[in-house]
Design an enzyme around this catalytic site. Structure first.
Site, PDB file in Angstrom:
ATOM      1  N   ARG A 135       0.904  -1.294  -0.015  1.00 36.20           N
ATOM      2  CA  ARG A 135       0.082  -0.099  -0.217  1.00 36.20           C
ATOM      3  C   ARG A 135       1.109   1.294   0.023  1.00 36.20           C
ATOM      4  O   ARG A 135       2.210   1.168   0.064  1.00 36.20           O
ATOM      5  CB  ARG A 135      -0.895   0.067   1.187  1.00 36.20           C
ATOM      6  CG  ARG A 135      -0.209  -0.073   2.550  1.00 36.20           C
ATOM      7  CD  ARG A 135      -1.017  -0.203   3.809  1.00 36.20           C
ATOM      8  NE  ARG A 135      -0.585  -0.571   4.866  1.00 36.20           N
ATOM      9  CZ  ARG A 135      -1.136  -0.696   6.115  1.00 36.20           C
ATOM     10  NH1 ARG A 135      -2.317  -0.393   6.368  1.00 36.20           N
ATOM     11  NH2 ARG A 135      -0.155  -1.038   7.187  1.00 36.20           N
ATOM     12  N   ASN A 173      -4.802   7.084   5.418  1.00 36.99           N
ATOM     13  CA  ASN A 173      -4.566   6.142   6.488  1.00 36.99           C
ATOM     14  C   ASN A 173      -2.959   6.559   6.862  1.00 36.99           C
ATOM     15  O   ASN A 173      -2.221   6.113   5.972  1.00 36.99           O
ATOM     16  CB  ASN A 173      -4.870   4.765   6.388  1.00 36.99           C
ATOM     17  CG  ASN A 173      -4.447   3.843   7.430  1.00 36.99           C
ATOM     18  OD1 ASN A 173      -5.306   3.464   8.189  1.00 36.99           O
ATOM     19  ND2 ASN A 173      -3.216   3.561   7.582  1.00 36.99           N
ATOM     20  N   GLU A 174      -2.801   6.812   8.114  1.00 37.55           N
ATOM     21  CA  GLU A 174      -1.385   7.190   8.401  1.00 37.55           C
ATOM     22  C   GLU A 174      -0.419   7.928   7.380  1.00 37.55           C
ATOM     23  O   GLU A 174       0.493   6.899   6.930  1.00 37.55           O
ATOM     24  CB  GLU A 174      -0.944   5.784   9.043  1.00 37.55           C
ATOM     25  CG  GLU A 174      -1.519   5.457  10.107  1.00 37.55           C
ATOM     26  CD  GLU A 174      -1.008   4.318  10.926  1.00 37.55           C
ATOM     27  OE1 GLU A 174       0.058   3.682  10.126  1.00 37.55           O
ATOM     28  OE2 GLU A 174      -1.119   3.917  11.964  1.00 37.55           O
ATOM     29  N   GLU A 325      -7.100   3.614  16.393  1.00 41.66           N
ATOM     30  CA  GLU A 325      -6.829   2.033  16.162  1.00 41.66           C
ATOM     31  C   GLU A 325      -6.088   1.657  17.545  1.00 41.66           C
ATOM     32  O   GLU A 325      -5.158   2.506  18.097  1.00 41.66           O
ATOM     33  CB  GLU A 325      -5.684   1.877  15.121  1.00 41.66           C
ATOM     34  CG  GLU A 325      -6.283   1.934  13.491  1.00 41.66           C
ATOM     35  CD  GLU A 325      -5.426   1.682  12.539  1.00 41.66           C
ATOM     36  OE1 GLU A 325      -4.273   1.279  12.648  1.00 41.66           O
ATOM     37  OE2 GLU A 325      -5.731   2.077  11.505  1.00 41.66           O
ATOM     38  N   TRP A 333       3.960  -6.811  13.854  1.00 38.01           N
ATOM     39  CA  TRP A 333       4.962  -6.251  13.131  1.00 38.01           C
ATOM     40  C   TRP A 333       6.034  -5.751  14.454  1.00 38.01           C
ATOM     41  O   TRP A 333       7.123  -5.341  13.853  1.00 38.01           O
ATOM     42  CB  TRP A 333       4.730  -4.752  12.549  1.00 38.01           C
ATOM     43  CG  TRP A 333       3.757  -3.925  13.683  1.00 38.01           C
ATOM     44  CD1 TRP A 333       2.296  -3.728  13.277  1.00 38.01           C
ATOM     45  CD2 TRP A 333       3.988  -3.342  14.632  1.00 38.01           C
ATOM     46  NE1 TRP A 333       1.651  -3.155  14.264  1.00 38.01           N
ATOM     47  CE2 TRP A 333       2.820  -2.581  15.201  1.00 38.01           C
ATOM     48  CE3 TRP A 333       5.120  -2.860  15.466  1.00 38.01           C
ATOM     49  CZ2 TRP A 333       2.501  -1.860  16.277  1.00 38.01           C
ATOM     50  CZ3 TRP A 333       4.990  -2.083  16.585  1.00 38.01           C
ATOM     51  CH2 TRP A 333       3.779  -1.711  16.969  1.00 38.01           C
ATOM     52  N   GLU A 373      -1.244  -9.156   6.845  1.00 37.85           N
ATOM     53  CA  GLU A 373      -1.399  -8.977   8.310  1.00 37.85           C
ATOM     54  C   GLU A 373      -2.049 -10.230   8.719  1.00 37.85           C
ATOM     55  O   GLU A 373      -2.702 -10.102   9.810  1.00 37.85           O
ATOM     56  CB  GLU A 373      -1.932  -7.743   8.538  1.00 37.85           C
ATOM     57  CG  GLU A 373      -1.413  -6.528   8.080  1.00 37.85           C
ATOM     58  CD  GLU A 373      -1.766  -5.141   8.297  1.00 37.85           C
ATOM     59  OE1 GLU A 373      -2.862  -4.907   7.557  1.00 37.85           O
ATOM     60  OE2 GLU A 373      -1.302  -4.292   8.961  1.00 37.85           O
ATOM     61  N   GLN A 374      -1.810 -11.435   8.302  1.00 36.62           N
ATOM     62  CA  GLN A 374      -2.610 -12.641   9.037  1.00 36.62           C
ATOM     63  C   GLN A 374      -2.307 -12.874  10.293  1.00 36.62           C
ATOM     64  O   GLN A 374      -3.020 -13.580  11.051  1.00 36.62           O
ATOM     65  CB  GLN A 374      -2.184 -13.849   8.178  1.00 36.62           C
ATOM     66  CG  GLN A 374      -2.697 -13.782   6.834  1.00 36.62           C
ATOM     67  CD  GLN A 374      -2.038 -14.992   5.727  1.00 36.62           C
ATOM     68  OE1 GLN A 374      -0.641 -15.069   5.841  1.00 36.62           O
ATOM     69  NE2 GLN A 374      -2.915 -15.769   5.098  1.00 36.62           N
TER      70      GLN A 374
HETATM   71  C1  GAL Z   1      -1.553   0.630  11.477  1.00 40.27           C
HETATM   72  C2  GAL Z   1      -2.445   0.525  10.222  1.00 40.27           C
HETATM   73  C3  GAL Z   1      -3.510  -0.391   9.763  1.00 40.27           C
HETATM   74  C4  GAL Z   1      -2.798  -1.730  10.282  1.00 40.27           C
HETATM   75  C5  GAL Z   1      -2.315  -1.687  11.697  1.00 40.27           C
HETATM   76  C6  GAL Z   1      -1.591  -2.895  12.224  1.00 40.27           C
HETATM   77  O1  GAL Z   1      -0.500   1.426  11.364  1.00 40.27           O
HETATM   78  O2  GAL Z   1      -3.183   2.005  10.144  1.00 40.27           O
HETATM   79  O3  GAL Z   1      -3.931  -0.448   8.702  1.00 40.27           O
HETATM   80  O4  GAL Z   1      -1.820  -1.880   9.639  1.00 40.27           O
HETATM   81  O5  GAL Z   1      -1.066  -0.539  11.711  1.00 40.27           O
HETATM   82  O6  GAL Z   1      -0.904  -2.740  13.578  1.00 40.27           O
END
Ligand code: GAL
Length: 689
Positions: A135, A173-174, A325, A333, A373-374
């Site tokens: 993305r 988004n971010e 979020e 991550w 992101e599974q």
């Molecule tokens: C954020 C992002 C989300 C998702 C999330 C996972 O930074 O806005 O789309 O990827 O991380 O922690």
């Protein structure tokens, strides 16, 4: 091409550097605090949607966020829009009493777009163009990309702008990746021309005679984000801020006239709020509401750090905010993606609320069966059934049902503020001089003892209205131009107490060294200055304690400038020299602390500073692992206690309180109340009359 581009670019940057709020409407979240989740119905068969929404409702959620990565579903091929499914999603959410936050999908352009318009792709700093498949591959400065964004956002605004079940809009988004392609570089050069007017001026402010950097044409100026002239690096940050801000502005300008006045416009800010890609004050000035993504990542909730981050976010617009979020237990991550302990996810949410969050949304409801992101934490499993964390979030939902009516419309209030500013952040980050000088940790070193003393602390940028504060603490306010010095001085003259920390006032607005030495234009009023600074490889002694990482040798020049702290042994250059000086100015004072004292020494020093500033000091007896937050309005004061430990804790508060949660034990006598908190326990208390 050049004149056309010039007009566009001039328009893009007009006003984009000012932090003046473009949005006049202070947003008040109805029915706050809300609880919800990000949900991606486009990834699931429609027959499943109702079951997902029913489970959300059963967890007492009342908001759901959709749409922000769904461009390829909304516009499967160029100009062919399919928004019917999203309409059905919003209607179905309404049936389950869930308000909708709708995201513009411009953070994830579809494959047809990147392929047909390769000029919309961004270039990384290493000179490589980004590709489709992740993305954020787009070039944020590309006029064509922005035009394509405008088309989809216009469609969405027309279709959903008057849908009463939409509570607000999230742009993109971010905002993260910038671009280093030749067209963006030309925009940067024009940006500089607009700001500096002449090359002579730019050459002088950047001292370009150094290493023969002198420019004789705007086109010669490089676009780099590392190892450049410090003046250029700082301007690149201003350019990145202005470019993201104008991208955002274009979407706001489409949305605002087309949507209901009740619908807010925000963007979710990532990088744990602390990212220094661009200036968060400038970016949120145009929005109705600030929101951020609060992740713990590896390890466990560091309460002072996360408290500070929430206060920092509240400071962007100086009003309550949303957590758009947060993690339902774990992320995917971090180096080790451990889960938060039982109860910790609830504490994380209550901490945010305690510091001014009016909504907490999880990321995400259910992991896509495929995609990058599974492994991320989710609330429902691949089978759609609730995961173990569901019941903890449901408990949070029950908490909010009990507390909502008294918390709504309340905000935290503080007499002490910590000053934070992006030019200073950037100037130090370009040249940290010691890898140990982590500015977030430096800030927390000041924040944690202040929070213990006063409970409520603001974190704000300095060029703002400072009325009402008694004590301002500026841990590393590296850039102090004359106009900022004047602003701070006026507040001090009128009775404010300003404590500057190490590295303050070293630079001016062009990231040039201030010739007066630190604290630059405040050196004369302070009647003293920094004679030399030292990156410390060993701690040094100060008074009864120690200090580390950074040490400055100060001098008190004016006769009424006092030396409040001296260095002892440990670094020959510093031994016996002043570590902290102060001077009374008008009805207030300025102090300068040239080092980073250990925890106990810092507490002693800040306690004295708070007393000197006559701030209200809490007399409640709260154990170290228990956090106390206060939200209030004219009618009531709400106290939130959070036990961040895994053991039973007791807090004794002055006054008589009642608990909003029936399972929390509260014992009041004539003048005090003792509250028992189980492991990760939460108490929300109201004064009992
Ligand atoms: C954020 C992002 C989300 C998702 C999330 C996972 O930074 O806005 O789309 O990827 O991380 O922690």
């Amino acid at each position: 091409v050049r004149p056309v581009r010039r007009v566009l670019v001039t328009w893009l940057f007009l006003g984009a550097l000012s932090v003046e709020a473009q949005s006049s409407k202070p947003y008040v979240t109805p029915n706050a605090p809300l609880l919800g989740s990000a949900w991606y119905p486009e990834q699931w068969p429609e027959s499943r949607w109702d079951a997902d929404l029913a489970l959300m409702e059963q967890a007492h959620m009342n908001v759901v966020r959709v749409g922000e990565f769904a461009w390829s579903t909304m516009e499967p091929s160029e100009g062919h829009y399919d928004l019917d499914w999203l309409d059905r999603v919003i209607t179905l959410a309404g049936k389950h009493h869930l308000a909708v936050v709708i995201g513009t999908p411009t953070d994830a352009p579809p494959a047809w777009l990147s392929t047909k318009y390769p000029d919309t792709l961004g270039m990384n700093a290493d000179g490589r163009y980004r590709e489709h498949g992740g993305r954020r591959q787009f070039n944020y400065a590309s006029p064509r990309y922005r035009h394509l964004c405008a088309l989809i956002v216009t469609q969405m605004a027309r279709r959903f702008g008057h849908n009463p079940n939409i509570i607000g809009w999230q742009i993109g988004n971010e905002y993260t990746d910038e671009s280093f392609d030749p067209a963006t570089r030309a925009q940067f050069q024009h940006f500089l021309e607009t700001r500096y007017k002449t090359l002579d001026n730019l050459n002088r402010q950047w001292s370009t005679a150094y290493w023969s950097q002198t420019y004789t044409a705007w086109e010669q100026i490089p676009l780099v984000n590392t190892n450049g002239n410090p003046g250029l690096l700082l301007e690149h940050k201003h350019f990145v801020t202005a470019t993201w801000r104008s991208l955002q502005r274009e979407q706001i300008d489409i949305l605002r006239p087309a949507i209901l006045p009740s619908q807010f416009i925000t963007t979710n800010i990532g990088g744990l709020a602390w990212s220094d890609n661009w200036d968060h004050y400038a970016m949120t000035a145009d929005l109705d509401l600030a929101s951020w993504d609060d992740y713990v990542g590896q390890g466990h909730l560091q309460s002072a750090r996360n408290a500070m981050l929430n206060d920092f976010v509240r400071g962007w617009r100086r009003q309550n905010f949303w957590v758009m979020e947060t993690q339902p237990g774990s992320v995917n991550w971090a180096p080790i993606n451990n889960a938060l302990a039982p109860g910790e996810t609830r504490s994380l949410a209550w901490q945010a609320i305690g510091h001014g969050a009016d909504a907490v949304l999880y990321w995400q409801w259910r992991d896509a069966l495929n995609g990058q992101e599974q492994y991320h934490g989710a609330i429902a499993g691949p089978d759609g059934k609730p995961l173990p964390i569901y019941s903890e979030i449901q408990q949070l939902g029950r908490d909010l049902e009990l507390a909502r009516s008294v918390i709504a419309d309340t905000v935290p209030h503080a007499e002490i503020a910590i000053l934070h500013d992006y030019d200073s952040r950037w100037a130090i980050d370009f040249q940290p001089h010691s890898r140990e000088y982590d500015q977030q940790q430096v800030l927390v070193r000041f924040y944690a003892p202040l929070q213990e003393l006063a409970h409520s602390i603001d974190v704000i940028q300095p060029m703002t209205n400072l009325d009402g504060y008694k004590l301002l603490v500026a841990p590393s306010l590296n850039v102090i131009p004359q106009y900022l010095a004047n602003h701070l001085l006026a507040w001090v003259q009128a009775g404010g107490h300003l404590l500057l920390g190490p590295r303050s006032g070293m630079k001016d607005e062009f990231n040039s060294l201030n010739p007066q030495c630190q604290p630059g234009p405040l050196a004369a009023p302070l009647g003293g200055r920094v004679e030399q600074y030292y990156a410390l490889d060993q701690p040094v002694s100060i008074g009864k304690g120690t200090a580390d990482i950074w040490g400055e040798q100060l001098s008190a020049i004016a006769p009424d400038t006092t030396v409040d702290l001296m260095y002892g042994a440990g670094n020959g250059w510093l031994e016996g020299k002043p570590a902290m000086i102060a001077r009374v100015i008008g009805k207030g004072s300025i102090s300068y602390l040239g080092t980073l004292p250990d925890e106990a020494a810092m507490r002693t020093l800040l306690t004295a500073a708070a007393q000197n500033a006559h701030t209200t000091v809490s007399t409640d007896s709260v154990p170290k692992d228990v956090e106390l937050c206060i939200r209030s309005n004219a009618a009531r004061t709400i106290t939130i206690l959070i036990n961040h430990s895994s053991s039973l804790q007791h807090a004794t508060l002055e006054g008589r309180y009642r608990s909003l949660f029936p399972d929390v034990s509260v014992v009041s006598n004539a003048n005090t109340t003792t509250v028992q908190l189980s492991s990760q326990g939460i108490a929300v208390l109201e004064v009992s009359r």
